[in-house]
Scaffold this motif. Structure first.
Motif, PDB file in Angstrom:
ATOM      1  N   GLU A 188       0.828  -1.207   0.000  1.00  0.00           N
ATOM      2  CA  GLU A 188       0.000   0.000   0.000  1.00  0.00           C
ATOM      3  C   GLU A 188       0.863   1.258   0.000  1.00  0.00           C
ATOM      4  O   GLU A 188       0.560   2.235  -0.683  1.00  0.00           O
ATOM      5  CB  GLU A 188      -0.974  -0.040   1.181  1.00  0.00           C
ATOM      6  N   ASN A 244       2.153   1.665  -3.472  1.00  0.00           N
ATOM      7  CA  ASN A 244       1.036   2.153  -4.281  1.00  0.00           C
ATOM      8  C   ASN A 244       0.884   3.655  -4.246  1.00  0.00           C
ATOM      9  O   ASN A 244       0.599   4.290  -5.264  1.00  0.00           O
ATOM     10  CB  ASN A 244      -0.259   1.607  -3.668  1.00  0.00           C
ATOM     11  N   SER A 245       1.058   4.205  -3.044  1.00  0.00           N
ATOM     12  CA  SER A 245       0.845   5.637  -2.935  1.00  0.00           C
ATOM     13  C   SER A 245       2.041   6.412  -3.493  1.00  0.00           C
ATOM     14  O   SER A 245       1.944   7.614  -3.731  1.00  0.00           O
ATOM     15  CB  SER A 245       0.526   6.036  -1.497  1.00  0.00           C
ATOM     16  N   ASP A 277       2.927   4.107  -9.698  1.00  0.00           N
ATOM     17  CA  ASP A 277       2.063   3.149 -10.394  1.00  0.00           C
ATOM     18  C   ASP A 277       2.923   2.060 -10.996  1.00  0.00           C
ATOM     19  O   ASP A 277       3.851   2.356 -11.754  1.00  0.00           O
ATOM     20  CB  ASP A 277       1.302   3.845 -11.532  1.00  0.00           C
TER      21      ASP A 277
END
Ligand SMILES: Nc1ncnc2c1ncn2[C@H]1C[C@H](O)[C@@H](COP(=O)(O)OP(=O)(O)OP(=O)(O)O)O1
Ligand SMILES: Nc1nc2c(ncn2[C@@H]2O[C@H](COP(=O)(O)OP(=O)(O)O)[C@@H](O)[C@H]2O)c(=O)[nH]1
Length: 226
Positions: A97, A100-101, A104
């Motif tokens: 996660e 992800n932030s 991409d």
């Protein structure tokens, strides 16, 4: 390479992540960042993260997520102008996660290798600790037994590659990795490869990357003939 490309390789210890990553790096020109190697470099250099991580690694435990992300995300920041392949990170859902932030991903390669094969491989794995170069006494032995090909320095075996520690380590990996794999499957970027031999998996990985990475014609040709 015209567009930057971001990939992750997932798989249990011994699944061939390091071996495949090296081929990807040399053939497709991606930068290979191995979390294990980077942690070891930090330990050697006595950085703050290295000192923190050392106590966990010595116990054969995972390094806590906040330490890992504080270490890896700034390193990725330094690589924003390169295409890269991450190996060993993310290992947990929290790490995935955090990644992800930050960016991409284009592709996630997941290696699915039978447990018996993993056990057999890791029993024969020897490492050059300073560089992270990996040998296997059957699959890719060093030119001189027990000695690194490039530096001539001695090879070692990781404590946790020894049979006693292995089974627990592999079981633990499965529990932690499942939500990470599920996340990438849901995003539609997961590519799973199942076999007992890296050399049989490699042509599929190579054609996947040839299709996804816009390279010049010569590079693609080289990749598909390996
Ligand atoms: N993303 C991560 N999160 C938490 N701990 C990590 C991570 N990456 C590496 N580590 C820790 C686990 C290990 O104790 C140590 C060495 O990692 P690594 O070199 O990946 O060896 P490994 O034997 O666990 O896996 P592999 O055999 O797949 O290389 O660092
Ligand atoms: N016998 C055999 N050994 C392999 C194969 N692929 C990789 N290895 C060896 O298995 C061990 C684990 O591979 P490695 O790339 O380090 O996996 P990782 O732990 O996922 O990074 C190493 O000693 C490799 O040289 C294979 O297809 N057959």
């Amino acid at each position: 390479m015209s567009k930057l490309f971001r990939a992750v390789i997932l798989g249990p210890p011994g699944s061939g992540k390091g071996t495949i990553s090296e081929r990807v790096a040399s053939i497709f020109g991606l930068q290979h960042l191995s979390s294990g190697d980077f942690l070891r470099q930090n330990i050697t250099a006595n950085t703050e993260a290295g000192i923190l991580a050392k106590t966990y690694i010595e116990k054969g435990a995972l390094v806590p997520d906040h330490v890992m992300t504080r270490l890896m995300l700034p390193r990725l920041e330094e690589m924003t102008r390169h295409s890269w392949l991450l190996d060993g990170f993310p290992r947990t859902l929290a790490q995935a996660e955090a990644l992800n932030s930050a960016c991409d991903l284009d592709v996630v390669i997941s290696l699915n290798i039978p447990l018996e094969t993993l056990k057999e491989r890791l029993r024969h794995r020897w490492i050059h600790p300073a560089s992270g170069r990996v040998y296997n006494m059957c699959f890719n032995p060093p030119r001189v037994q027990g000695v690194d090909d490039i530096t001539g320095e001695p090879l070692i075996q990781h404590e946790d590659d020894k049979p006693e520690a292995l089974v627990a380590r592999l079981r633990h990996y499965k529990d932690v990795a499942k939500p990470v794999i599920d996340l990438y499957r849901a995003k539609g970027i997961l590519h799973m490869f199942s076999d007992t031999e890296t050399d049989r998996i490699w042509p599929y990985v190579s054609s996947l990357l040839s299709a996804k990475i816009p390279t010049d014609h010569a590079d693609v040709q080289r990749a598909t003939t390996h």
